[in-house]
Write an enzyme that holds these catalytic residues in place. Sequence first.
Site, mmCIF file in Angstrom:
data_model
loop_
_atom_site.group_PDB
_atom_site.id
_atom_site.type_symbol
_atom_site.label_atom_id
_atom_site.label_comp_id
_atom_site.label_asym_id
_atom_site.label_seq_id
_atom_site.Cartn_x
_atom_site.Cartn_y
_atom_site.Cartn_z
ATOM 1 N N ILE A 133 -53.776 -10.681 -81.613
ATOM 2 C CA ILE A 133 -52.533 -10.101 -80.721
ATOM 3 C C ILE A 133 -52.231 -8.588 -81.149
ATOM 4 C CG2 ILE A 133 -51.337 -12.191 -79.802
ATOM 5 C CD1 ILE A 133 -49.382 -11.805 -82.044
ATOM 6 N N ASP A 134 -51.946 -7.922 -80.232
ATOM 7 C CA ASP A 134 -51.691 -6.284 -80.612
ATOM 8 C C ASP A 134 -50.721 -6.285 -81.850
ATOM 9 O OD1 ASP A 134 -53.199 -5.908 -78.400
ATOM 10 O OD2 ASP A 134 -51.525 -5.405 -77.188
ATOM 11 N N MET A 135 -50.951 -5.259 -82.610
ATOM 12 C CA MET A 135 -50.336 -4.806 -83.715
ATOM 13 C C MET A 135 -48.706 -4.857 -83.611
ATOM 14 S SD MET A 135 -50.556 -1.550 -86.298
ATOM 15 C CE MET A 135 -49.645 -1.348 -87.440
ATOM 16 N N THR A 137 -47.095 -6.435 -81.087
ATOM 17 C CA THR A 137 -46.788 -7.733 -80.416
ATOM 18 C C THR A 137 -46.280 -8.639 -81.613
ATOM 19 O OG1 THR A 137 -48.195 -7.084 -78.424
ATOM 20 C CG2 THR A 137 -47.379 -9.358 -78.723
ATOM 21 N N ARG A 235 -49.440 -5.389 -71.239
ATOM 22 C CA ARG A 235 -48.857 -4.061 -71.193
ATOM 23 C C ARG A 235 -49.485 -3.011 -69.999
ATOM 24 N NH1 ARG A 235 -50.095 -2.507 -77.356
ATOM 25 N NH2 ARG A 235 -48.803 -0.646 -76.938
#
Length: 296
Positions: A133-135, A137, A235
């Site tokens: 998952i994104d940094m 998030t 996003r």
Amino acid sequence: MYRRQIKYLKQNEPDITIRELLKKWLIPKKWQHFFRVQEDVLINGTYHPFNTIVKNKDIITLNFNFPPRSENQTYLPGHHPVDVCYEDDDIIVVNKKAGIKSHPNLKAENDSLMNDVENYLAPQAHPYMVHRIDMETSGLMLISKTPYLVPIFDQQLSSKTLHREYLAIVKLNEPISERSGIIDDPIGLDPNDKRKRMVRQDGQKAITIYNVIKQNKKYALLQLNLSTGRTHQLRVHLSNKKWPIVNDLLYNPEPKNGNLLLFAHELNFITPFSDDIQTVEADLPDFMTDFITNEL
């Protein structure tokens, strides 16, 4: 070598052969070949031809006596504790904090979640990434303790039997007219910023399902499900609808004031070598519950 022993419990199902069972368990074809030629699938301690019917309560032994699909990734030990939400002999599900990378970009780095999980598991096991998952998030990540399960989970991701659900708080620059809906907009690279993605007709297919849990004139709390897994998909999709996620530095034009309000709160997957569906949930972090209390 990795070894698994499974007690086969037949329900109200038709007879199944060893070959069919390995396929059902999502074991790659190449590995099925290795199991057969090396005679590394045993039924009650004995090798049998792959067209043999598996009987109720048979003990199946799988000896993974061959290299995994890819080279083993090694990580330096990290320095932070991990929030474990589920763990068994083969996998671990952890709750990643916002602002921490899922994995290091260089072997010399030790400041990512995978580094911290390496420190937690060693020396008995090591972490192998299933998804990321994104940094910015926060939320649940499933990590394997063996490289032999990664291809199985890859197939679960492709077939959507490994399912991730998110909660997001968005700024309503335009009202949400429907309580639920599907966003079906292709996503590609942003030519003006290599960090970003954007909706563009020549992009990759991307589908997001949303449900409105709570909203007022300024903000909404959304439940989000991914039918595809593009980089920054949630996003980008929400920003393109004029509902950017609060504190999204890349896709929300308003100044960032705290953590990104996007949280992977639920994870569903099939336990390898079984029909059991495992559901793991995590409570919303305080910064999201505080925002809901004060603004929604």
